[in-house]
Design a protein around this motif. Sequence first.
Motif, PDB file in Angstrom:
ATOM      1  N   GLN A 307      -4.880 -16.503  28.864  1.00  0.00           N
ATOM      2  CA  GLN A 307      -5.914 -16.379  28.564  1.00  0.00           C
ATOM      3  C   GLN A 307      -4.742 -17.637  27.589  1.00  0.00           C
ATOM      4  O   GLN A 307      -3.864 -18.727  27.499  1.00  0.00           O
ATOM      5  N   ARG A 362     -11.773 -16.405  25.881  1.00  0.00           N
ATOM      6  CA  ARG A 362     -10.242 -15.991  25.577  1.00  0.00           C
ATOM      7  C   ARG A 362      -9.802 -16.771  27.269  1.00  0.00           C
ATOM      8  O   ARG A 362      -8.419 -17.931  27.350  1.00  0.00           O
ATOM      9  N   SER A 398     -14.888 -23.744  23.782  1.00  0.00           N
ATOM     10  CA  SER A 398     -14.540 -22.330  23.556  1.00  0.00           C
ATOM     11  C   SER A 398     -13.093 -22.935  22.180  1.00  0.00           C
ATOM     12  O   SER A 398     -12.201 -23.158  21.745  1.00  0.00           O
ATOM     13  N   ASP A 400     -11.505 -20.037  20.897  1.00  0.00           N
ATOM     14  CA  ASP A 400      -9.648 -19.982  21.714  1.00  0.00           C
ATOM     15  C   ASP A 400      -9.451 -20.997  22.315  1.00  0.00           C
ATOM     16  O   ASP A 400      -7.832 -20.992  21.566  1.00  0.00           O
ATOM     17  N   GLN A 403      -8.342 -23.581  19.731  1.00  0.00           N
ATOM     18  CA  GLN A 403      -6.982 -23.057  19.109  1.00  0.00           C
ATOM     19  C   GLN A 403      -5.988 -23.380  19.639  1.00  0.00           C
ATOM     20  O   GLN A 403      -4.807 -23.836  18.921  1.00  0.00           O
ATOM     21  N   SER A 404      -5.904 -22.620  20.695  1.00  0.00           N
ATOM     22  CA  SER A 404      -4.502 -23.316  21.398  1.00  0.00           C
ATOM     23  C   SER A 404      -3.769 -24.513  20.941  1.00  0.00           C
ATOM     24  O   SER A 404      -3.148 -25.091  21.622  1.00  0.00           O
TER      25      SER A 404
END
Length: 463
Positions: A307, A362, A398, A400, A403-404
Amino acid sequence: MDHSKAWRPMRRLSLLITLAASPAFAAYTQYSATAEERHDEMMAFFTDHTEATVPDSVQSWWDYKYMLGDGYYRDDLAKEGLTLSLKFVTDSLGNVSGGRDQGFTYTGSMGFDADADLEKLLGIEGADFYVSAVWRSGTSLSNKYIGNVFQTQQIYGGQNLRLYAFYWRQSLFDDQLLLKVGRIAQGDDFLSRPIYWSYVQNAFDGNPVSIFLNTPMYAYPNSTWGGFAKYTPKESDFFVQGGLYGGAKTPTQTRNSAHGLDWSFDYDNAYLMGMFGWRPGMKISGQSELPGNYSMGAYYVTGHFQQFLPAPAPPGTSAEVEGKWGLYWMFDQMVYSNGVNSNGDKTGITPWFVVSIAPDERVNQMPYSFYGGVRWDAILPSRKDDFLALGYVYGMFSDDFAQSQRNRGIPGQNFESVIELTYMIQVNEWFTFQPDLQYIINPGGAHQYSDAFVLGFQSSVQF
């Protein structure tokens, strides 16, 4: 005694030996057309030309079907069942403004394809064996000067000499069922249409590219072990097809040092694809039947995938997700016909678009993307084989994933988009020249670089 019949088995054996040894002599590859398209082009040429080829000695070099001449031996091999092709393509582009920096790069791709008609050679009805090899060279303009995700040059990737594919193809039940097994690639049979090959930008040409950012899918010039089946009922416009392929492995089979010769089976996952579609001949505004394609596909990749998690991950958060999946829709429909080209194919105006989704943000880097455009054939009445093509792609990253990236101190990506305008000139039967213009919006997707303006050309020579 008929000595020609007595020697025929030896001739056929020599042809099979030639085919088996052909990768050693393969210098180069055809650009983004699929293996199926290369096979169709080769067979169409030899069907039309082997019976009454004008000797090269009485032809102008400029008027040859191939640059090196139609060739007595090539025609003779084709009659026996072995069809050979050698083609070179180059993408020469420069970044005029925007991006990371300004500059110019060249990429080249030359390919060898051999198709053995096993019905002619060995009497195996409906069977043939296909081999393809590739030699690519040059530097990516996107990687070196622009910093964008959608590669400007569709023939960049796998910059070395490698064996691409080899497989057995079998037609059954009066050509209603087609089977393939061997070293193949999903991109040859799924998420691909001939109209996509009109472009220079890799986001379109070959396969709409977001699926490669999300999954371990293979496409030219890389292949994997797999099997494919397609069923087209007789006198029907509908078809259904499916495939099972080896997925990613460590170390990857596509590494340059392997030269396409890593044939191991220790895969980390399996890749399943399916598609059904409708390819009608529609009557629009009183015109004769105009070709179209309406299809939908799906894929699922087994295994566990990491993820996109914050660093460090919250306590109790699972780091992996079981499986990946996605859907896509492809549509293209000629809406106006202005005649036929030199191959007898209908020409006209054809809009097209593709929607690709992989909703699990994810684990999918680009969960949503849209591709669309229009191709106008024979825009000049005297130039039946030329075409003008306009294309547009929008790819959303994405949340996610973004953000990562931010959690690791990297600018988060949100979207990248490209507009392309290109015109292909069929200079003669063996040479094409294709001026190209691309405008890249938000290169890299993270608002780090200003929009880039790219100019250049693609050209090809059929040897």
